[in-house]
Design a protein around this motif. Structure first.
Motif, PDB file in Angstrom:
ATOM      1  N   LEU A 157       0.859  -1.230   0.216  1.00 36.72           N
ATOM      2  CA  LEU A 157      -0.064  -0.073   0.058  1.00 36.72           C
ATOM      3  C   LEU A 157       0.884   1.483  -0.077  1.00 36.72           C
ATOM      4  CD1 LEU A 157      -2.778  -1.034   2.332  1.00 36.72           C
ATOM      5  CD2 LEU A 157      -3.074  -0.570   0.064  1.00 36.72           C
ATOM      6  N   CYS A 158       2.017   1.339   0.769  1.00 36.47           N
ATOM      7  CA  CYS A 158       2.858   2.479   0.853  1.00 36.47           C
ATOM      8  C   CYS A 158       3.637   2.659  -0.467  1.00 36.47           C
ATOM      9  CB  CYS A 158       3.987   1.972   1.980  1.00 36.47           C
ATOM     10  SG  CYS A 158       3.508   2.204   3.574  1.00 36.47           S
ATOM     11  N   LEU A 159       3.709   1.684  -1.217  1.00 33.76           N
ATOM     12  CA  LEU A 159       4.553   1.583  -2.176  1.00 33.76           C
ATOM     13  C   LEU A 159       3.643   2.400  -3.406  1.00 33.76           C
ATOM     14  CD1 LEU A 159       6.576  -1.472  -2.481  1.00 33.76           C
ATOM     15  CD2 LEU A 159       7.537   0.849  -2.968  1.00 33.76           C
ATOM     16  N   SER A 160       2.665   1.574  -3.413  1.00 35.73           N
ATOM     17  CA  SER A 160       1.361   2.441  -4.257  1.00 35.73           C
ATOM     18  C   SER A 160       1.243   3.705  -4.080  1.00 35.73           C
ATOM     19  CB  SER A 160      -0.009   1.712  -4.003  1.00 35.73           C
ATOM     20  OG  SER A 160       0.040   0.431  -3.912  1.00 35.73           O
ATOM     21  N   VAL A 161       0.938   4.175  -2.975  1.00 36.97           N
ATOM     22  CA  VAL A 161       1.010   5.760  -2.671  1.00 36.97           C
ATOM     23  C   VAL A 161       2.203   6.526  -3.002  1.00 36.97           C
ATOM     24  CG1 VAL A 161       0.689   7.462  -0.703  1.00 36.97           C
ATOM     25  CG2 VAL A 161      -0.435   5.376  -0.647  1.00 36.97           C
ATOM     26  N   ARG A 162       3.229   6.079  -2.660  1.00 37.25           N
ATOM     27  CA  ARG A 162       4.696   6.834  -2.795  1.00 37.25           C
ATOM     28  C   ARG A 162       4.778   6.968  -4.338  1.00 37.25           C
ATOM     29  NH1 ARG A 162       8.686   8.033   0.391  1.00 37.25           N
ATOM     30  NH2 ARG A 162       8.127   7.118   2.334  1.00 37.25           N
ATOM     31  N   ILE A 163       4.633   5.765  -5.015  1.00 38.15           N
ATOM     32  CA  ILE A 163       5.078   5.874  -6.578  1.00 38.15           C
ATOM     33  C   ILE A 163       4.171   6.867  -7.232  1.00 38.15           C
ATOM     34  CG2 ILE A 163       5.286   4.263  -8.595  1.00 38.15           C
ATOM     35  CD1 ILE A 163       6.226   2.090  -6.653  1.00 38.15           C
ATOM     36  N   THR A 164       2.903   6.482  -6.995  1.00 37.84           N
ATOM     37  CA  THR A 164       1.752   7.311  -7.721  1.00 37.84           C
ATOM     38  C   THR A 164       1.639   8.711  -7.367  1.00 37.84           C
ATOM     39  OG1 THR A 164       0.398   5.356  -7.599  1.00 37.84           O
ATOM     40  CG2 THR A 164      -0.535   7.245  -8.460  1.00 37.84           C
ATOM     41  N   CYS A 165       2.141   9.298  -6.235  1.00 36.73           N
ATOM     42  CA  CYS A 165       2.089  10.458  -5.573  1.00 36.73           C
ATOM     43  C   CYS A 165       3.273  11.246  -6.150  1.00 36.73           C
ATOM     44  CB  CYS A 165       1.658  10.457  -4.108  1.00 36.73           C
ATOM     45  SG  CYS A 165      -0.040   9.910  -3.741  1.00 36.73           S
ATOM     46  N   LYS A 166       4.323  10.147  -6.361  1.00 37.36           N
ATOM     47  CA  LYS A 166       5.593  11.128  -6.564  1.00 37.36           C
ATOM     48  C   LYS A 166       5.112  11.550  -8.205  1.00 37.36           C
ATOM     49  CE  LYS A 166      10.331  10.048  -7.622  1.00 37.36           C
ATOM     50  NZ  LYS A 166      11.202   8.733  -7.885  1.00 37.36           N
ATOM     51  N   ALA A 167       4.357  10.723  -8.973  1.00 40.51           N
ATOM     52  CA  ALA A 167       4.327  11.191 -10.535  1.00 40.51           C
ATOM     53  C   ALA A 167       3.347  12.371 -10.353  1.00 40.51           C
ATOM     54  CB  ALA A 167       3.602  10.147 -11.227  1.00 40.51           C
ATOM     55  N   ASN A 168       2.288  12.411  -9.330  1.00 41.89           N
ATOM     56  CA  ASN A 168       1.127  13.270  -9.073  1.00 41.89           C
ATOM     57  C   ASN A 168       0.529  13.338  -7.812  1.00 41.89           C
ATOM     58  OD1 ASN A 168      -1.094  14.982  -9.820  1.00 41.89           O
ATOM     59  ND2 ASN A 168      -2.059  13.339 -11.083  1.00 41.89           N
ATOM     60  N   PRO A 169       0.979  14.429  -7.049  1.00 43.52           N
ATOM     61  CA  PRO A 169       0.760  14.304  -5.524  1.00 43.52           C
ATOM     62  C   PRO A 169      -0.823  14.469  -5.480  1.00 43.52           C
ATOM     63  CG  PRO A 169       2.412  15.874  -6.264  1.00 43.52           C
ATOM     64  CD  PRO A 169       2.009  15.345  -7.397  1.00 43.52           C
ATOM     65  N   ALA A 170      -1.380  15.152  -6.545  1.00 42.16           N
ATOM     66  CA  ALA A 170      -2.894  15.424  -6.290  1.00 42.16           C
ATOM     67  C   ALA A 170      -3.643  14.006  -5.984  1.00 42.16           C
ATOM     68  CB  ALA A 170      -3.620  16.093  -7.568  1.00 42.16           C
ATOM     69  N   THR A 171      -3.090  12.910  -6.589  1.00 36.96           N
ATOM     70  CA  THR A 171      -3.718  11.519  -6.556  1.00 36.96           C
ATOM     71  C   THR A 171      -3.887  11.162  -5.100  1.00 36.96           C
ATOM     72  OG1 THR A 171      -1.754  10.460  -6.947  1.00 36.96           O
ATOM     73  CG2 THR A 171      -3.070  10.713  -8.810  1.00 36.96           C
ATOM     74  N   MET A 180      -1.105   6.729   7.272  1.00 37.31           N
ATOM     75  CA  MET A 180      -1.664   7.808   7.540  1.00 37.31           C
ATOM     76  C   MET A 180      -0.735   9.205   7.489  1.00 37.31           C
ATOM     77  SD  MET A 180      -4.801   7.550   9.979  1.00 37.31           S
ATOM     78  CE  MET A 180      -5.388   9.268   9.837  1.00 37.31           C
ATOM     79  N   SER A 181       0.533   9.083   8.131  1.00 35.69           N
ATOM     80  CA  SER A 181       1.442   9.628   8.078  1.00 35.69           C
ATOM     81  C   SER A 181       1.815  10.143   6.659  1.00 35.69           C
ATOM     82  CB  SER A 181       2.662   9.356   8.884  1.00 35.69           C
ATOM     83  OG  SER A 181       2.230   8.982  10.266  1.00 35.69           O
ATOM     84  N   LEU A 182       2.441   9.056   5.976  1.00 32.89           N
ATOM     85  CA  LEU A 182       2.765   9.056   4.687  1.00 32.89           C
ATOM     86  C   LEU A 182       1.753   9.881   3.699  1.00 32.89           C
ATOM     87  CD1 LEU A 182       4.718   8.009   2.491  1.00 32.89           C
ATOM     88  CD2 LEU A 182       3.336   6.082   2.228  1.00 32.89           C
ATOM     89  N   LEU A 183       0.408   9.609   3.925  1.00 32.84           N
ATOM     90  CA  LEU A 183      -0.322  10.244   3.017  1.00 32.84           C
ATOM     91  C   LEU A 183      -0.551  11.847   3.551  1.00 32.84           C
ATOM     92  CD1 LEU A 183      -3.207   7.633   3.332  1.00 32.84           C
ATOM     93  CD2 LEU A 183      -2.382   8.277   1.265  1.00 32.84           C
ATOM     94  N   LEU A 184      -0.414  11.884   4.766  1.00 28.37           N
ATOM     95  CA  LEU A 184      -0.514  13.681   5.444  1.00 28.37           C
ATOM     96  C   LEU A 184       0.544  14.383   4.777  1.00 28.37           C
ATOM     97  CD1 LEU A 184      -2.031  15.741   6.829  1.00 28.37           C
ATOM     98  CD2 LEU A 184      -1.197  14.712   8.961  1.00 28.37           C
ATOM     99  N   GLU A 185       1.881  13.741   4.883  1.00 26.57           N
ATOM    100  CA  GLU A 185       3.095  14.523   4.554  1.00 26.57           C
ATOM    101  C   GLU A 185       3.038  14.736   3.013  1.00 26.57           C
ATOM    102  OE1 GLU A 185       5.666  11.947   8.093  1.00 26.57           O
ATOM    103  OE2 GLU A 185       5.822  11.377   5.854  1.00 26.57           O
TER     104      GLU A 185
END
Length: 914
Positions: A565-579, A610-615
């Motif tokens: 889950l963390c990798l999904s968030v990190r990789i996708t939001c690196k390309a587009n933080p709005a996601t 949640m920390s990862l998302l909020l940051e």
């Protein structure tokens, strides 16, 4: 809690409820037991129940609960001691007798408890334990003897894994002085009884279980290589074990055989026993009569492969404690190859060719011959191995690539999905084990084949395929990038992801940790190549999370699920933080359910995600997070040690993204935060976490919002310094004090100290900052201290014209030391750091998510590039304000070497002192 019938009855009822599958019944019962376990007599009530309850289920449940209680609480950390001294004394006085008189199911639990207590208390605080055990060897009752042996095994097996030390050797010598002779006599007597009762299968079962335990003990007590104790008897032990192993193997219990072979394996590796194996006849006999028969794929292995795949995988991949005959035989081959590689390879080469020839004649009938041949080759070729790289050193007499091409590739390519699953699993495992020895083109050839094996019906086969892919994806090439690149994976990406997620739907693999780890590793390797698939995959991952949160039972699976889950968030939001908002929409409903149901195992993970998302958010806090904020300050959450690091990080994320919002939202928020800080700094184990939180409050909260609390914060810190001053606390205190100086100014720092007690600022400088600053470690921490001290030296008038002036040059000298001298990592003799050991049962332990990792934060940032230049510029500014003062202070009391360094800073900054 009194030892009375009413309390026994209450305890019985709550224990029964802990067995209820319904979480609404089970969880409150578990919480009740957790709440009363600190009471005196609680463990004695459990012991009474396991001895006297009429209900066997309750007896076993009480035994398991008692063992887990001991596991959690016997070791005394700085938390309150939950086992009272009278209870400790009573437990040690009764537990051995109780263990030996209990049925086997309970005996095993109590034996484990004794070994946990023994780890802490033996020998100093439990000196009579050994003599109490050894006297039971004379009882003649093998139920009692096996109980003693089982306990001794659990107590002494740690000798196999501990580093050599005088203290360890003294303990082993004490054990051997008491134990070696009685154990040898018991071994001889048991061997004789085996001959006496050779036709009595039931008697042999008991005797063989004793011999198994004796051989395990012998292995543990010999592991540290103290040969003088068994040297005289080694020929006897060798002869007896070799004789045992050449009997009709079918009569012998697997664990007895595997332990006897392990014994031979450990002996043959020792240089001083080399002579026992040099005779060619002995070598040939061991190879033919001990190793080859035990390499065979037995009917029990076949049953496990088909019907108990989880246990089969655990044994085969993880080398679990329940050693198989095959593993022991493999270890013996490796052991013999240490001194006799040439002769042993020659003996076995003939066997391998013969076995492969038999297979070729009739594959359908003789597939087990090929299986044994692969195992033999693997054992012969493997000289050194690591988890990360597989085999790192191979026997040069074995051509691994040729064997791969001629005998392995055909099984990897086999089109018939369900034919010979054992040989396919062998082939996959061969790639996995020898991945560092095979050329890259062979590995690239294997990748699509392994992906296709993910769809095999056989659980072992598709699990091995997932594990092999995961291991291949971690391999590093010459430039430390992954050996297999995302570009090379491009043709297979879609099939890889599809097959991995489909394999989770195969029978028996719904929570397969190897598949989930392979998903995590695939995401990590493929990076942005997974972005197009994330909308589909995140739905599957959150659905899986919802299912497993109902009853978390597979810790590793759950860990890799959260990592994915963390990798999904990190990789996708690196390309587009709005996601980030779409991830929050997908995850928050599941997270809410986990929080509401208090799924303890998952809370540390949820807080990290949640920390990862909020940051990822820009400087604001969405309302969905603010609604949760008050709940994060509830004391119950902070009682569990596993929650503390991720909760602190989450609160830091709140403060970073919206300190002003929190200050403005409600007056009770700040006292709540400071209450958490106060609890944390009171604990030696968690004080650093308290400072992380405090530093974030200082850095991000509006200054006026905490004005009224500042003095109380410093008073709390001084109280802790007086009651328990540790190196860790001092280092954290120094960083905080200097951050305060950076944030609020040096005058504010001096004034707050002196408002607590006159002249306290000077005392802190003299007794703490000047002598201890050399201990600060970490580039960011050193930078904070450097900038803070620079401000004290150059922006605090009291340093120039009061009694504090005498500290000005020593403080400057300490700062130059911080820049130029090696870090002082010494620790006082009387201070041992608190190891925050994983608490038993992973539910309260903190599991750090690697892919939720937080970037190191620098509160000073680019405002100061080089602190040495800042010092030079600040001294220049100070000297222009009071001409002549600074050079004269330097020339009279700064040592020559420090002065030389300072001249270098001034030159680099192109300034001079006036």
């Amino acid at each position: 809690m009194e030892l009375n019938d009413a309390n026994l009855q209450t305890l019985t009822e709550f224990l029964r409820k802990t067995l209820d599958p319904d979480p609404t019944v089970r969880r409150p019962a578990e919480k009740f037991l957790e709440s009363v376990e600190g009471n005196q007599n609680y463990p004695l009530l459990l012991l009474t129940l396991l001895e006297k309850s009429q209900d066997n289920v309750i007896r076993v449940c009480a035994a398991v609960t008692f063992k887990n209680y001991i596991k959690r609480n016997w070791r005394i950390e700085d938390e309150p001691n939950k086992v009272s001294d009278p209870d400790r004394t009573a437990i040690k006085a009764n537990i051995v007798n109780l263990m030996l008189s209990s049925p086997e199911q309970i005996q095993k639990q109590l034996s484990d408890a004794i070994s946990i207590i023994g780890r802490e208390d033996f020998p100093q605080k439990w000196p009579d334990l050994l003599t109490e055990m050894v006297t039971r060897f004379r009882s003649g009752d093998f139920h009692i003897i096996n109980g003693v042996l089982r306990t001794a095994h659990s107590l002494f097996k740690r000798y196999r894994h501990e580093f050599k030390s005088n203290e360890l050797w003294s303990e082993i010598k004490l054990v051997l002085d008491t134990f070696a002779l009685p154990l040898t006599e018991l071994f001889k007597a048991t061997i004789e009884l085996c001959q006496t009762h050779a036709t009595d299968v039931n008697a042999l079962k008991v005797l063989f279980s004793s011999l198994t335990l004796i051989s395990k003990l012998f292995y543990s007590l010999n592991f540290q290589d103290l040969p003088e104790f068994f040297e005289d008897n080694m020929e006897t032990w060798m002869t007896n074990f070799h004789g045992l192993l050449t009997l009709d193997n079918k009569l012998l219990q697997t664990d007895l055989v595997s332990n006897a072979i392990q014994f031979l394996a450990s002996v043959c590796e020792r240089p001083h026993y080399k002579h026992l194996f040099e005779d060619q006849n002995t070598l040939t006999s061991i190879c033919e009569k001990v190793i080859v028969p035990n390499m065979e794929f037995r009917s029990a292995d076949e049953e496990a492969f088909e019907d108990n795949s989880e246990e089969y995988i655990r044994r085969d991949l993880e080398g679990s404690d329940i050693d198989t005959r095959r593993r022991a035989a493999c270890d013996l081959v490796r052991g013999l190859c240490k001194f006799f590689e040439g002769p042993v390879t020659a003996i076995f080469s003939g066997y391998v060719n013969s076995m492969l020839g038999e297979y070729a004649k009739n594959p359908g009938e003789n597939w087990k011959h090929k299986d044994a041949a692969i195992y033999l080759v693997t054992s012969l070729a493997s000289k050194a191995q690591t988890q990360k790289h597989g085999i790192t050193q191979a026997n040069e007499l074995v051509n691994l690539n040729e064997f791969f091409v001629n005998h392995i590739l055909s099984d990897l390519k086999s089109p018939n999905v369900n034919e010979f699953p054992v040989l396919k699993a062998d082939a996959i495992k061969y790639v996995m084990i020898f991945r560092s020895q095979l050329p890259k083109e062979q590995l690239l050839q294997a990748v699509p084949l392994l992906i296709s094996h993910l769809q095999a019906e056989s659980t072992v086969e598709h699990t091995y395929a997932a594990h092999a892919l995961e291991r291949l994806f971690t391999m590093r090439g010459p430039s430390n990038t992954t050996l297999i690149t995302p570009a090379e994976m491009a043709p297979f990406t879609e099939q890889l992801l599809n097959n991995l997620f489909k394999s989770l739907a195969l029978p028996g693999s719904a929570e397969n940790e190897y598949i989930m780890k392979a998903i995590m590793r695939s995401f990590s390797l493929l990076q942005e190549a997974i972005v197009p698939y994330i909308p589909t995959l995140i739905g599957q991952l959150t659905h899986k999370l919802l299912l497993v949160s109902k009853n978390p039972s597979k810790p590793h699976f759950n860990h890799y699920l959260f990592e994915s889950l963390c990798l999904s968030v990190r990789i996708t939001c690196k390309a587009n933080p709005a996601t980030v908002s779409s991830f929050e929409e997908a995850l928050f409903p599941v997270f809410t359910e986990i929080l509401q149901n208090d799924v303890q195992e998952f809370l540390p993970y949820v807080f990290q995600v949640m920390s990862l998302l909020l940051e990822i958010h820009s400087n604001s806090i969405p309302s969905s997070y603010m609604a949760l904020f008050p709940h994060l300050l509830q004391p119950a959450l902070w009682e569990r040690t596993g929650n503390i690091p991720p909760l602190v990080r989450l609160l830091q994320a709140y403060l970073e993204k919206g300190g002003a919002t929190i200050a403005a939202s409600a007056a009770d928020k700040i006292p709540g935060l400071l209450g958490v800080f106060q609890k944390l700094i009171a604990s030696k184990a968690n004080d650093h976490q308290g400072f992380y939180l405090l530093n974030s409050i200082i850095e991000h909260m509006p200054p006026e919002s905490i004005t009224q609390y500042r003095k109380q914060i410093f008073i709390l810190l001084f109280q802790r310094l007086q009651s328990s001053k540790t190196t860790k606390f001092i280092k954290s205190f120094l960083v905080f004090v200097n951050l305060y100086s950076v944030k609020y100014g040096a005058i504010a720092l001096q004034e707050i100290f002196d408002s607590i007690q006159p002249k306290m600022f000077g005392m802190v400088l003299e007794k703490i900052i000047i002598p201890e600053v050399q201990k600060v470690s970490g580039p960011v921490e050193k930078k904070i201290c450097a900038v803070g001290i620079t401000k004290v030296l150059t922006e605090c008038p009291a340093m120039m014209d009061t009694e504090y002036t005498k500290l000005w040059t020593p403080l400057l000298q300490a700062l130059i030391g911080l820049f130029e001298l090696p870090e002082d990592d010494s620790i006082p003799d009387d201070e041992h750091f608190i190891d925050i050991e994983d608490t038993p049962g992973y539910q309260t332990a903190f599991s750090q998510l690697a892919f939720a990792g937080k970037k190191e934060h620098d509160p000073i940032g680019d405002a100061v590039g080089n602190p040495k230049i800042l010092l030079a510029q600040s001294l220049h500014k100070l000297s222009t304000a009071c001409p002549g003062r600074v050079p004269s202070m330097l020339s009279t009391s700064l040592n020559a070497e420090a002065l030389q360094y300072l001249q270098g800073y001034l030159q680099a900054a192109t300034v001079q002192l006036v």
